[in-house]
Design a protein around this motif. Structure first.
Motif, short mmCIF file in Angstrom:
data_model
loop_
_atom_site.label_atom_id
_atom_site.label_comp_id
_atom_site.label_asym_id
_atom_site.label_seq_id
_atom_site.Cartn_x
_atom_site.Cartn_y
_atom_site.Cartn_z
N ARG A 132 -67.51 -17.93 -17.56
CA ARG A 132 -67.89 -18.09 -16.16
C ARG A 132 -68.01 -16.76 -15.43
NH1 ARG A 132 -63.78 -21.76 -16.57
NH2 ARG A 132 -62.43 -20.57 -15.18
N ARG A 133 -67.04 -15.88 -15.65
CA ARG A 133 -66.94 -14.67 -14.82
C ARG A 133 -67.03 -13.37 -15.60
NH1 ARG A 133 -68.06 -16.80 -9.97
NH2 ARG A 133 -66.66 -18.54 -9.48
N GLY A 134 -67.19 -13.46 -16.92
CA GLY A 134 -67.14 -12.26 -17.72
C GLY A 134 -65.72 -12.03 -18.24
N PRO A 135 -65.56 -11.13 -19.22
CA PRO A 135 -64.27 -10.98 -19.88
C PRO A 135 -63.23 -10.14 -19.14
CG PRO A 135 -65.88 -9.54 -20.90
CD PRO A 135 -66.63 -10.36 -19.88
N ALA A 136 -63.61 -9.48 -18.06
CA ALA A 136 -62.69 -8.53 -17.41
C ALA A 136 -61.43 -9.22 -16.89
CB ALA A 136 -63.40 -7.80 -16.27
N ALA A 137 -61.61 -10.28 -16.10
CA ALA A 137 -60.45 -10.92 -15.46
C ALA A 137 -59.48 -11.52 -16.48
CB ALA A 137 -60.92 -12.00 -14.48
N PRO A 138 -59.94 -12.31 -17.47
CA PRO A 138 -58.98 -12.85 -18.44
C PRO A 138 -58.31 -11.76 -19.28
CG PRO A 138 -61.22 -13.38 -19.11
CD PRO A 138 -61.30 -12.86 -17.71
N LEU A 139 -59.03 -10.68 -19.55
CA LEU A 139 -58.42 -9.63 -20.35
C LEU A 139 -57.31 -8.92 -19.57
CD1 LEU A 139 -60.19 -7.40 -22.87
CD2 LEU A 139 -58.48 -6.39 -21.38
N ASN A 140 -57.58 -8.60 -18.32
CA ASN A 140 -56.55 -7.94 -17.51
C ASN A 140 -55.34 -8.84 -17.29
OD1 ASN A 140 -57.96 -5.51 -17.17
ND2 ASN A 140 -59.12 -6.31 -15.44
N ALA A 141 -55.60 -10.11 -16.98
CA ALA A 141 -54.50 -11.04 -16.77
C ALA A 141 -53.69 -11.24 -18.05
CB ALA A 141 -55.04 -12.38 -16.28
N GLY A 142 -54.39 -11.32 -19.18
CA GLY A 142 -53.70 -11.48 -20.45
C GLY A 142 -52.82 -10.29 -20.80
N CYS A 143 -53.33 -9.08 -20.54
CA CYS A 143 -52.54 -7.88 -20.82
C CYS A 143 -51.26 -7.87 -19.98
CB CYS A 143 -53.36 -6.64 -20.54
SG CYS A 143 -54.60 -6.25 -21.81
N LEU A 144 -51.38 -8.21 -18.70
CA LEU A 144 -50.20 -8.19 -17.83
C LEU A 144 -49.20 -9.27 -18.25
CD1 LEU A 144 -51.87 -7.57 -14.34
CD2 LEU A 144 -50.66 -5.94 -15.81
N CYS A 145 -49.70 -10.42 -18.68
CA CYS A 145 -48.80 -11.48 -19.17
C CYS A 145 -48.08 -11.03 -20.43
CB CYS A 145 -49.62 -12.74 -19.43
SG CYS A 145 -48.64 -14.22 -19.76
N PHE A 146 -48.79 -10.35 -21.30
CA PHE A 146 -48.19 -9.85 -22.53
C PHE A 146 -47.11 -8.81 -22.23
CE2 PHE A 146 -47.85 -7.47 -26.46
CZ PHE A 146 -47.94 -8.44 -27.44
N VAL A 147 -47.37 -7.96 -21.24
CA VAL A 147 -46.37 -6.97 -20.84
C VAL A 147 -45.09 -7.66 -20.36
CG1 VAL A 147 -45.82 -5.22 -19.10
CG2 VAL A 147 -48.01 -5.14 -20.29
N GLY A 148 -45.25 -8.66 -19.49
CA GLY A 148 -44.08 -9.38 -18.99
C GLY A 148 -43.29 -10.03 -20.10
N GLY A 149 -43.99 -10.63 -21.07
CA GLY A 149 -43.29 -11.26 -22.18
C GLY A 149 -42.56 -10.26 -23.05
N SER A 150 -43.15 -9.09 -23.27
CA SER A 150 -42.51 -8.07 -24.08
C SER A 150 -41.23 -7.57 -23.42
CB SER A 150 -43.47 -6.90 -24.31
OG SER A 150 -44.63 -7.32 -25.00
N VAL A 151 -41.29 -7.35 -22.12
CA VAL A 151 -40.11 -6.88 -21.40
C VAL A 151 -39.01 -7.94 -21.44
CG1 VAL A 151 -39.21 -6.23 -19.13
CG2 VAL A 151 -41.41 -5.33 -19.93
N LEU A 152 -39.38 -9.20 -21.22
CA LEU A 152 -38.39 -10.27 -21.22
C LEU A 152 -37.74 -10.43 -22.59
CD1 LEU A 152 -36.95 -12.65 -19.88
CD2 LEU A 152 -38.96 -14.07 -20.39
N ALA A 153 -38.53 -10.43 -23.66
CA ALA A 153 -37.98 -10.58 -25.00
C ALA A 153 -37.08 -9.40 -25.35
CB ALA A 153 -39.10 -10.72 -26.02
N GLY A 154 -37.50 -8.20 -24.98
CA GLY A 154 -36.71 -7.02 -25.30
C GLY A 154 -35.38 -6.96 -24.59
N ALA A 155 -35.29 -7.58 -23.42
CA ALA A 155 -34.06 -7.57 -22.64
C ALA A 155 -33.22 -8.82 -22.84
CB ALA A 155 -34.39 -7.40 -21.15
N ALA A 156 -33.67 -9.75 -23.67
CA ALA A 156 -33.02 -11.06 -23.78
C ALA A 156 -31.61 -10.95 -24.33
CB ALA A 156 -33.85 -11.97 -24.68
N PRO A 157 -30.62 -11.55 -23.65
CA PRO A 157 -29.25 -11.55 -24.16
C PRO A 157 -28.99 -12.66 -25.17
CG PRO A 157 -29.29 -12.57 -22.01
CD PRO A 157 -30.69 -12.11 -22.29
N SER A 158 -29.90 -13.62 -25.26
CA SER A 158 -29.73 -14.75 -26.18
C SER A 158 -31.11 -15.22 -26.63
CB SER A 158 -28.99 -15.90 -25.49
OG SER A 158 -29.75 -16.41 -24.41
#
Length: 470
Positions: free
Chosen positions: A84-110
């Motif tokens: 619909r809009r081109g690949p820019a928006a989903p790619l940027n949103a996906g990268c930021l989501c991946f960053v958040g998940g990496s930080v959360l997993a790396g800091a997970a106490p359990s």
């Protein structure tokens, strides 16, 4: 420009991948896949230690399968968004989501927040992958796409050589947590690199058919796949009920996500989608268990076990380079069949490596052979799918490839996880558990080899939208 018989010919007058109009895009995509490769290999190296330190070995399959379950939704949402809009928006949103998940997993106490981080990584990774495929589809003529896929795979060579070594050293001398945090930084770098090439990418304005109706089925399938993963990790009457609910959810949502005739291996895009799913499911199941086998059963260090991923990635890259040479492989359909057969042979050798009488290197050697087959097969499947897709359905059909990839991987990893947990006794005495997992993967590769014989006659790409959904 007329194409060669497999759609991979490049006339002398055709601008190359590094010519003026294509150079910035090629370099940016290559750099991003370089970082993607490093991230995948690093996380695969650190994962066995992470799960062990969190005292959650029975949930090892979920650490991989949860990522794939979430990527189902991310892939479908990202594919429709890109159309619909081109690949820019989903790619940027996906990268930021991946960053958040990496930080959360790396800091997970359990294990619970760790798995939540893996889910975020999966959702972001699914959107990023399909957006990059759409960039290739819209940014290059059909004649250049095979070579671009070869470049993409070549970007795994250096990461495969240094990624496991770096991740293994960081895991052994610092902590596996630093691996996840480092991946977050690399993902931000990838987002910055793609900013200008994305802005310059032309958008033809073609509107996809049924752009929003696939989100609900995608979420339903992802939810069902997640339930199956959880049920496979803990056998009990309650989880048996959850497994039934998960199967019903997958069955209910799947029809809206795959091309019609996929489960029947209808020639053309449906058969391509099924081959992609079966081969990827078998391969990534093996990939998730080979490092664990080497560490727990053979006593290898995480760094040494990680080098099994290095050898496999090098073999994959070499095969991908070969498939981009039209003089060596004039018919792409035969490349797919050859790749499927080699993949099956490598899986059989990996299964033999479970035997104590076999040398310790047998399993990683088989895994490397399987990777060579995948290097021939996967780029060729992507090329044929893009060639057979009109511009308004490149994202949708590419998303179908990714959905089949993720769903088959989730289901097979779930089945193998259940088999592994049922036969698991203790680290060092789990040969039967690994054998059951690898045998299931081998059966799937044999089915994929049969299906690969049906990709030669393309289905009509002009069918009505409702006729193209399974």
């Amino acid at each position: 420009m007329p194409l060669l018989s497999d759609g991979s010919g490049v006339a002398p007058s055709e601008p190359g991948l590094l010519s003026g109009p294509h150079r910035p895009r090629t370099l940016a995509i290559a750099a991003t896949f370089f970082l993607v490769a490093f991230a995948g290999l690093a996380l695969g190296t650190a994962m066995p230690i992470a799960v062990q330190e969190l005292n959650a070995l029975p949930l090892y399959a979920i650490a991989f399968g949860g990522y794939l379950s979430a990527s189902l939704a991310g892939t479908v949402v990202g594919g429709g968004w890109a159309d619909r809009r081109g690949p820019a928006a989903p790619l940027n949103a996906g990268c930021l989501c991946f960053v958040g998940g990496s930080v959360l997993a790396g800091a997970a106490p359990s294990i619970t927040p760790f798995l939540a981080g893996r889910l975020l990584q999966g959702a972001g990774g699914g959107a990023v992958t399909v957006a990059l495929y759409v960039m290739v589809g819209r940014g290059y003529p059909a004649a250049l796409r095979p070579r671009m896929f070869s470049v993409v795979t070549a970007c795994w060579i250096l990461p495969s050589m240094v990624g496991p070594a770096i991740a293994g050293a960081v895991t052994e001398h610092l902590s596996w947590r630093w691996v996840f945090h480092g991946i977050a930084v690399f993902t931000l770098v990838a987002t910055a690199l793609l900013r200008r090439p994305l802005a310059a990418l032309p958008h033809d304005g073609t509107q996809p058919e049924e752009p929003t109706t696939r989100v609900g089925p995608a979420v339903t399938v992802a939810f069902g796949a997640g339930l199956l993963q959880y049920a496979g990790s803990q056998a009990s009457p309650r989880t048996a009920v959850l497994a039934v609910v998960g199967l019903l959810a997958v069955a209910a949502g799947l029809r809206g996500l795959l091309p019609a005739g996929t489960l029947r291996a209808r020639p053309g895009i449906p058969a391509l989608v099924l081959v992609r799913g079966l081969t990827a499911g078998a391969y990534f199941t093996i990939e998730s268990y080979v490092p664990l086998l080497l560490v727990n059963e053979r006593g290898w260090s995480p760094t040494a076990a990680g080098y099994s991923l290095t050898c496999a990635a090098l073999a994959w890259a070499a095969a991908s380079w070969l498939q981009g040479r039209p003089r060596l492989f004039p018919r792409r359909e035969r490349v797919i069949l050859l790749g499927a057969l080699i993949h099956a042979a490598g899986t059989a050798v990996t299964l033999a490596g479970v035997l104590r009488a076999a040398p310790a290197v047998t399993a990683p050697v088989g895994f490397t052979v399987a990777a060579f087959g995948m290097g021939l097969l996967l780029p060729s499947v992507g090329v044929l799918t893009l060639d057979q897709s009109p511009p308004g359905r490149q994202g949708v059909n590419t998303a179908a490839l990714q959905v089949a990839d993720s769903l088959c991987s989730v289901l097979l990893i779930g089945v193998c996880g259940a088999l592994f947990n049922a036969l698991h006794t203790a680290a060092g005495t789990d040969a039967a558990a690994f054998a059951a997992a690898f045998a299931a993967a081998l059966a799937v590769t044999l089915l994929a080899s049969l299906t690969a014989r049906r990709v030669g006659t393309p289905a009509s790409t002009t069918a009505a939208p409702t006729d193209q959904l399974a």
